[in-house]
Design a protein around this motif. Sequence first.
Motif, PDB file in Angstrom:
ATOM      1  N   LEU A 167      -4.234   5.402  -5.357  1.00 30.25           N
ATOM      2  CA  LEU A 167      -3.359   4.781  -4.451  1.00 30.25           C
ATOM      3  C   LEU A 167      -3.396   4.607  -3.596  1.00 30.25           C
ATOM      4  O   LEU A 167      -2.281   5.334  -2.514  1.00 30.25           O
ATOM      5  N   SER A 168      -3.428   3.456  -2.795  1.00 36.06           N
ATOM      6  CA  SER A 168      -3.183   3.798  -1.166  1.00 36.06           C
ATOM      7  C   SER A 168      -1.495   2.492  -0.193  1.00 36.06           C
ATOM      8  O   SER A 168      -0.878   1.888  -1.638  1.00 36.06           O
ATOM      9  N   VAL A 169      -0.487   3.609   0.071  1.00 36.36           N
ATOM     10  CA  VAL A 169       0.560   3.023  -0.071  1.00 36.36           C
ATOM     11  C   VAL A 169       0.855   1.797   1.141  1.00 36.36           C
ATOM     12  O   VAL A 169       0.562   1.889   2.401  1.00 36.36           O
ATOM     13  N   LEU A 170       0.641   0.799   1.204  1.00 32.64           N
ATOM     14  CA  LEU A 170       0.519  -0.445   1.666  1.00 32.64           C
ATOM     15  C   LEU A 170       2.067  -0.152   2.803  1.00 32.64           C
ATOM     16  O   LEU A 170       1.587  -0.876   3.543  1.00 32.64           O
ATOM     17  N   LYS A 171       2.710   0.498   1.710  1.00 33.37           N
ATOM     18  CA  LYS A 171       4.540   0.254   2.436  1.00 33.37           C
ATOM     19  C   LYS A 171       5.356   0.682   2.486  1.00 33.37           C
ATOM     20  O   LYS A 171       5.454   0.859   1.211  1.00 33.37           O
ATOM     21  N   ILE A 172       6.240   1.695   2.988  1.00 37.64           N
ATOM     22  CA  ILE A 172       7.777   1.353   2.292  1.00 37.64           C
ATOM     23  C   ILE A 172       8.342   1.527   2.577  1.00 37.64           C
ATOM     24  O   ILE A 172       8.934   1.015   3.714  1.00 37.64           O
ATOM     25  N   VAL A 173       9.307   0.331   1.389  1.00 40.31           N
ATOM     26  CA  VAL A 173      10.492  -0.558   2.059  1.00 40.31           C
ATOM     27  C   VAL A 173      11.957   0.268   1.893  1.00 40.31           C
ATOM     28  O   VAL A 173      12.258   0.887   1.705  1.00 40.31           O
TER      29      VAL A 173
END
Length: 217
Positions: free
Chosen positions: A195-201
């Motif tokens: 799972l590639s973390v695209l962003k932590i919002v």
Amino acid sequence: MSKRTLPSNASVVSQGQDGRLVAPAATRNADALCDLLKHWAPSTGKALEIASGTGQHVSAFARSLPDLNWQPTEVEAERRASIDAYTTDLPNVADAVTLDATVRGWHEGFTGQNLIVLINLVHLISWPEAQVLISEAARALAPQGRFILYGPFKRLGQLTSDGDQRFHNALVQQDPEIGYKDDRDISNWMAAQSLSVLKIVEMPANNLAFIAEKSGT
């Protein structure tokens, strides 16, 4: 969610009309979560919500993203009835089904998901249970499927507000295996599950949302 009894301060729920349960926290954060999903979720396909709770969230999500077909899940029968009461008039929401996502192997019944959403759970389960949940979610996703994980977390090992410190301490006092997880541990474990973390919002009330995408074609 887990077979253990959740902490007494995990959520505040009251009885509404027609079997609907009402969680004030879900009322408060529904709009922010819908905005998040509009930005990051696929617009079509299969969407699974783990631990749907009262049903307030999935009802809002289904109205906000009407071209996704939503499958809510919940362990407790009373909450499944509440979910169904909230979504009875929504053609893109299936009846709620039983799922304990901390048990290995559940992905086999939920394959090919384009979106999996989990709101406010991982601080209420142990780290090994959270690892199982994330690894099973990765297996349930279709390639390029998105996993959106929301809740309160430590940042770089630290609790960053007095409220978070009090809540974490109360959770650990009730069950030393649970409590806030660290953002680095979540990101690293997601990466280990393709799972590639695209962003932590950054979200309201000092919460975080991890936006992860499954590798592959």
